[in-house]
Design an enzyme around this catalytic site. Structure first.
Site, PDB file in Angstrom:
ATOM      1  N   HIS A  15       0.764  -1.246   0.000  1.00 56.84           N
ATOM      2  CA  HIS A  15       0.000   0.000   0.000  1.00 56.84           C
ATOM      3  C   HIS A  15       0.796   1.299   0.000  1.00 56.84           C
ATOM      4  O   HIS A  15       0.195   2.362  -0.088  1.00 56.84           O
ATOM      5  CB  HIS A  15      -0.952   0.021   1.200  1.00 56.84           C
ATOM      6  CG  HIS A  15      -1.994  -1.037   1.151  1.00 56.84           C
ATOM      7  ND1 HIS A  15      -2.980  -1.083   0.189  1.00 56.84           N
ATOM      8  CD2 HIS A  15      -2.195  -2.130   1.935  1.00 56.84           C
ATOM      9  CE1 HIS A  15      -3.753  -2.142   0.396  1.00 56.84           C
ATOM     10  NE2 HIS A  15      -3.292  -2.797   1.441  1.00 56.84           N
ATOM     11  N   LYS A  42      -5.102  -9.303  -8.535  1.00 58.32           N
ATOM     12  CA  LYS A  42      -5.905  -8.787  -7.421  1.00 58.32           C
ATOM     13  C   LYS A  42      -6.948  -7.808  -7.980  1.00 58.32           C
ATOM     14  O   LYS A  42      -6.610  -6.948  -8.788  1.00 58.32           O
ATOM     15  CB  LYS A  42      -4.950  -8.077  -6.451  1.00 58.32           C
ATOM     16  CG  LYS A  42      -5.561  -7.832  -5.097  1.00 58.32           C
ATOM     17  CD  LYS A  42      -4.530  -7.319  -4.104  1.00 58.32           C
ATOM     18  CE  LYS A  42      -5.257  -6.996  -2.804  1.00 58.32           C
ATOM     19  NZ  LYS A  42      -4.631  -5.989  -2.008  1.00 58.32           N
ATOM     20  N   PRO A  43      -8.226  -7.926  -7.578  1.00 59.34           N
ATOM     21  CA  PRO A  43      -9.255  -7.078  -8.203  1.00 59.34           C
ATOM     22  C   PRO A  43      -9.116  -5.583  -7.922  1.00 59.34           C
ATOM     23  O   PRO A  43      -9.455  -4.764  -8.758  1.00 59.34           O
ATOM     24  CB  PRO A  43     -10.574  -7.613  -7.652  1.00 59.34           C
ATOM     25  CG  PRO A  43     -10.237  -8.569  -6.567  1.00 59.34           C
ATOM     26  CD  PRO A  43      -8.781  -8.928  -6.673  1.00 59.34           C
ATOM     27  N   ILE A  44      -8.618  -5.225  -6.747  1.00 57.27           N
ATOM     28  CA  ILE A  44      -8.522  -3.798  -6.407  1.00 57.27           C
ATOM     29  C   ILE A  44      -7.425  -3.597  -5.365  1.00 57.27           C
ATOM     30  O   ILE A  44      -7.192  -4.469  -4.529  1.00 57.27           O
ATOM     31  CB  ILE A  44      -9.884  -3.254  -5.890  1.00 57.27           C
ATOM     32  CG1 ILE A  44      -9.833  -1.736  -5.696  1.00 57.27           C
ATOM     33  CG2 ILE A  44     -10.306  -3.966  -4.606  1.00 57.27           C
ATOM     34  CD1 ILE A  44     -11.202  -1.097  -5.534  1.00 57.27           C
ATOM     35  N   ASN A  45      -6.739  -2.477  -5.459  1.00 54.79           N
ATOM     36  CA  ASN A  45      -5.743  -2.152  -4.441  1.00 54.79           C
ATOM     37  C   ASN A  45      -5.529  -0.646  -4.433  1.00 54.79           C
ATOM     38  O   ASN A  45      -5.491  -0.016  -5.484  1.00 54.79           O
ATOM     39  CB  ASN A  45      -4.416  -2.859  -4.731  1.00 54.79           C
ATOM     40  CG  ASN A  45      -3.521  -2.889  -3.513  1.00 54.79           C
ATOM     41  OD1 ASN A  45      -3.862  -3.456  -2.489  1.00 54.79           O
ATOM     42  ND2 ASN A  45      -2.356  -2.262  -3.615  1.00 54.79           N
ATOM     43  N   THR A  46      -5.393  -0.087  -3.236  1.00 54.09           N
ATOM     44  CA  THR A  46      -5.130   1.347  -3.101  1.00 54.09           C
ATOM     45  C   THR A  46      -3.694   1.570  -2.642  1.00 54.09           C
ATOM     46  O   THR A  46      -3.215   0.889  -1.737  1.00 54.09           O
ATOM     47  CB  THR A  46      -6.111   1.988  -2.099  1.00 54.09           C
ATOM     48  OG1 THR A  46      -7.442   1.802  -2.585  1.00 54.09           O
ATOM     49  CG2 THR A  46      -5.838   3.480  -1.929  1.00 54.09           C
ATOM     50  N   HIS A 107      -3.487  -3.067   8.041  1.00 54.56           N
ATOM     51  CA  HIS A 107      -4.543  -3.328   7.065  1.00 54.56           C
ATOM     52  C   HIS A 107      -5.105  -2.004   6.564  1.00 54.56           C
ATOM     53  O   HIS A 107      -5.353  -1.101   7.355  1.00 54.56           O
ATOM     54  CB  HIS A 107      -5.649  -4.171   7.722  1.00 54.56           C
ATOM     55  CG  HIS A 107      -6.809  -4.456   6.826  1.00 54.56           C
ATOM     56  ND1 HIS A 107      -6.711  -5.227   5.694  1.00 54.56           N
ATOM     57  CD2 HIS A 107      -8.107  -4.057   6.893  1.00 54.56           C
ATOM     58  CE1 HIS A 107      -7.899  -5.285   5.106  1.00 54.56           C
ATOM     59  NE2 HIS A 107      -8.763  -4.582   5.816  1.00 54.56           N
TER      60      HIS A 107
END
Length: 114
Positions: A15, A42-46, A107
């Protein structure tokens, strides 16, 4: 010293990026083996465009496990909706909500206040 939390180490990889928003490329970053351990995209990550200090600071007085909001806004890039692992990306500047465990971020909960 307390063990530099393994989850914090993972959080940094997943992240936090030192790259600028302008230089950041979701597709090349998200196709790195760190993000495809099982060969799946991975479908989404910020990603938080920052060095680690200001992010860790969010958890400075957080004992136990607790969600905390940042007091400052960060430049953020969200990578999502991969079609054959090619990602769309969107940028914004906002607060972040993260889970802290014993003073370490572990997280990414969401963009915005908790």
């Amino acid at each position: 010293k307390p063990k530099e939390d393994k989850e914090w180490e993972k959080f940094k990889v997943k992240h936090i990026t030192s790259q600028s928003v302008a230089d950041f490329n979701c597709t090349s970053t998200m196709n790195n083996p760190d993000f495809t351990p099982d060969g799946q995209c991975k479908p989404i990550n910020t990603f938080i465009h920052s060095n680690t200090g200001p992010v860790k600071e969010i958890c400075r007085r957080a004992s136990g496990r607790v969600n905390k909001s940042s007091t400052q806004q960060f430049p953020l890039t969200t990578c999502k909706n991969p079609k054959r692992c090619k990602y769309s990306q969107s940028n914004e500047t906002n607060y972040i909500c993260i889970t802290c465990r014993d003073n370490y971020p572990v997280h990414f909960v969401k963009i915005g206040k908790c």
